[in-house]
Design a protein around this motif. Structure first.
Motif, short mmCIF file in Angstrom:
data_model
loop_
_atom_site.label_atom_id
_atom_site.label_comp_id
_atom_site.label_asym_id
_atom_site.label_seq_id
_atom_site.Cartn_x
_atom_site.Cartn_y
_atom_site.Cartn_z
N GLY A 18 0.79 -1.23 0.00
CA GLY A 18 0.00 0.00 0.00
C GLY A 18 0.82 1.26 0.00
N ASN A 19 1.15 1.77 1.17
CA ASN A 19 1.78 3.09 1.19
C ASN A 19 3.25 3.08 1.56
N LEU A 20 4.00 2.12 1.05
CA LEU A 20 5.45 2.09 1.24
C LEU A 20 6.15 2.62 -0.01
N ASP A 21 7.27 3.28 0.18
CA ASP A 21 8.15 3.58 -0.95
C ASP A 21 8.86 2.27 -1.26
N VAL A 22 8.63 1.74 -2.44
CA VAL A 22 9.19 0.43 -2.80
C VAL A 22 10.62 0.61 -3.30
N ASN A 23 11.52 -0.12 -2.70
CA ASN A 23 12.92 -0.13 -3.12
C ASN A 23 13.12 -1.26 -4.11
N SER A 24 14.32 -1.37 -4.67
CA SER A 24 14.61 -2.45 -5.61
C SER A 24 14.63 -3.79 -4.88
N CYS A 25 14.43 -4.86 -5.62
CA CYS A 25 14.51 -6.20 -5.05
C CYS A 25 15.89 -6.43 -4.43
N TYR A 26 16.91 -5.92 -5.10
CA TYR A 26 18.28 -6.03 -4.61
C TYR A 26 18.41 -5.45 -3.20
N HIS A 27 17.74 -4.34 -2.96
CA HIS A 27 17.75 -3.69 -1.64
C HIS A 27 17.26 -4.65 -0.56
N TYR A 28 16.13 -5.32 -0.82
CA TYR A 28 15.57 -6.23 0.18
C TYR A 28 16.44 -7.48 0.35
N ILE A 29 17.05 -7.92 -0.73
CA ILE A 29 17.98 -9.06 -0.63
C ILE A 29 19.17 -8.68 0.24
N LEU A 30 19.72 -7.49 0.04
CA LEU A 30 20.85 -7.06 0.86
C LEU A 30 20.47 -6.89 2.32
N LEU A 31 19.28 -6.33 2.57
CA LEU A 31 18.83 -6.23 3.96
C LEU A 31 18.74 -7.61 4.61
N SER A 32 18.31 -8.59 3.84
CA SER A 32 18.17 -9.97 4.33
C SER A 32 19.52 -10.66 4.50
N TYR A 33 20.55 -10.06 3.96
CA TYR A 33 21.89 -10.65 4.02
C TYR A 33 22.78 -9.91 5.03
N LYS A 34 22.80 -8.59 4.94
CA LYS A 34 23.74 -7.79 5.74
C LYS A 34 23.15 -7.21 7.03
N PHE A 35 21.82 -7.16 7.14
CA PHE A 35 21.20 -6.49 8.28
C PHE A 35 20.22 -7.41 9.02
N THR A 36 20.54 -8.69 9.08
CA THR A 36 19.63 -9.65 9.70
C THR A 36 19.38 -9.36 11.18
N ASP A 37 20.37 -8.81 11.87
CA ASP A 37 20.20 -8.54 13.29
C ASP A 37 19.19 -7.44 13.57
N THR A 38 18.95 -6.57 12.59
CA THR A 38 18.05 -5.44 12.80
C THR A 38 16.81 -5.52 11.92
N CYS A 39 16.53 -6.71 11.40
CA CYS A 39 15.33 -6.94 10.59
C CYS A 39 14.60 -8.17 11.12
N ALA A 40 13.33 -8.28 10.77
CA ALA A 40 12.54 -9.46 11.16
C ALA A 40 11.52 -9.76 10.08
N VAL A 41 11.18 -11.04 9.98
CA VAL A 41 10.08 -11.47 9.13
C VAL A 41 9.12 -12.29 9.97
N ALA A 42 7.84 -12.20 9.60
CA ALA A 42 6.80 -13.03 10.22
C ALA A 42 6.32 -13.98 9.14
N VAL A 43 6.34 -15.27 9.44
CA VAL A 43 6.02 -16.30 8.45
C VAL A 43 5.00 -17.26 9.05
N GLN A 44 4.03 -17.64 8.23
CA GLN A 44 3.09 -18.68 8.64
C GLN A 44 2.94 -19.64 7.48
N GLY A 45 3.26 -20.89 7.72
CA GLY A 45 3.12 -21.92 6.70
C GLY A 45 3.87 -21.62 5.41
N GLY A 46 5.04 -21.03 5.51
CA GLY A 46 5.84 -20.69 4.34
C GLY A 46 5.43 -19.39 3.67
#
Length: 183
Positions: A38-66
């Motif tokens: 909805g109302n997020l400024d969408v960054n590149s996919c690369y941005h989210y991949i890097l956050l998931s790689y380099k900033f795991t300590d300061t990020c979180a995901v919520a997952v249910q059933g994959g």
């Protein structure tokens, strides 16, 4: 231990919802959720991949059933390591209004940081009432104040119609918000 999920409600099973650090494979899913949220400024996919790689300590995901129910991204201010800046928080429409956003932030805050996180910051537009309410609610739970100040004027954004961004700062955060038994 209460993992922050006991207070969740909504159209999902909070017993099956897992909040964890993101993995590299979560990056593309985070990108897709940002696009549909909805109302997020969408960054590149690369941005989210890097956050998931380099900033795991300061990020979180919520997952249910994959399925990715939500994500929260942030980083420690390099000049003020006691400050955690929250970049984005997104929850899938299917999982909204159940407390997942706050639970992800609390999950990040329970992690061991050296030095400890004393302040939580985020920029929020005037129309983003949901994020404003999220940060106020979190501050109320953590018994700390919220300060708001203008930070980025609309004129700095090259695209037409971008709202100004205000800096919200929660803190100081005490032991209550970092003890695992509280979260």
């Amino acid at each position: 231990m209460d993992n922050g999920l006991s207070e969740l409600s909504g159209g999902f099973n909070s017993n099956l919802l897992k909040i964890r650090k993101p993995s590299l494979e979560d990056g593309p899913k985070m990108f897709e959720l940002a696009r549909t949220a909805g109302n997020l400024d969408v960054n590149s996919c690369y941005h989210y991949i890097l956050l998931s790689y380099k900033f795991t300590d300061t990020c979180a995901v919520a997952v249910q059933g994959g399925e990715l129910a939500g994500f929260a991204t942030g980083f420690r201010d390099p000049n003020h390591p006691e400050v955690l800046f929250i970049w984005q928080v997104a929850v899938s429409n299917k999982f909204r209004n159940g407390g997942i956003a706050k639970a992800m932030l609390k999950h990040i805050l329970q992690r061991n940081f050296n030095p400890s996180i004393r302040f939580l910051e985020a920029t929020i537009t005037p129309s983003n009432k949901g994020s404003q309410a999220l940060f106020q609610s979190l501050a109320n739970e953590l018994n700390c104040s919220v300060n708001k100040e203008s930070l980025i004027s609309a004129s700095l954004f090259p695209e037409n119609g971008h709202e100004p961004e205000s800096l919200f700062c929660l803190g100081p955060l005490g032991d209550r918000c970092t003890k695992k038994e509280y979260i």
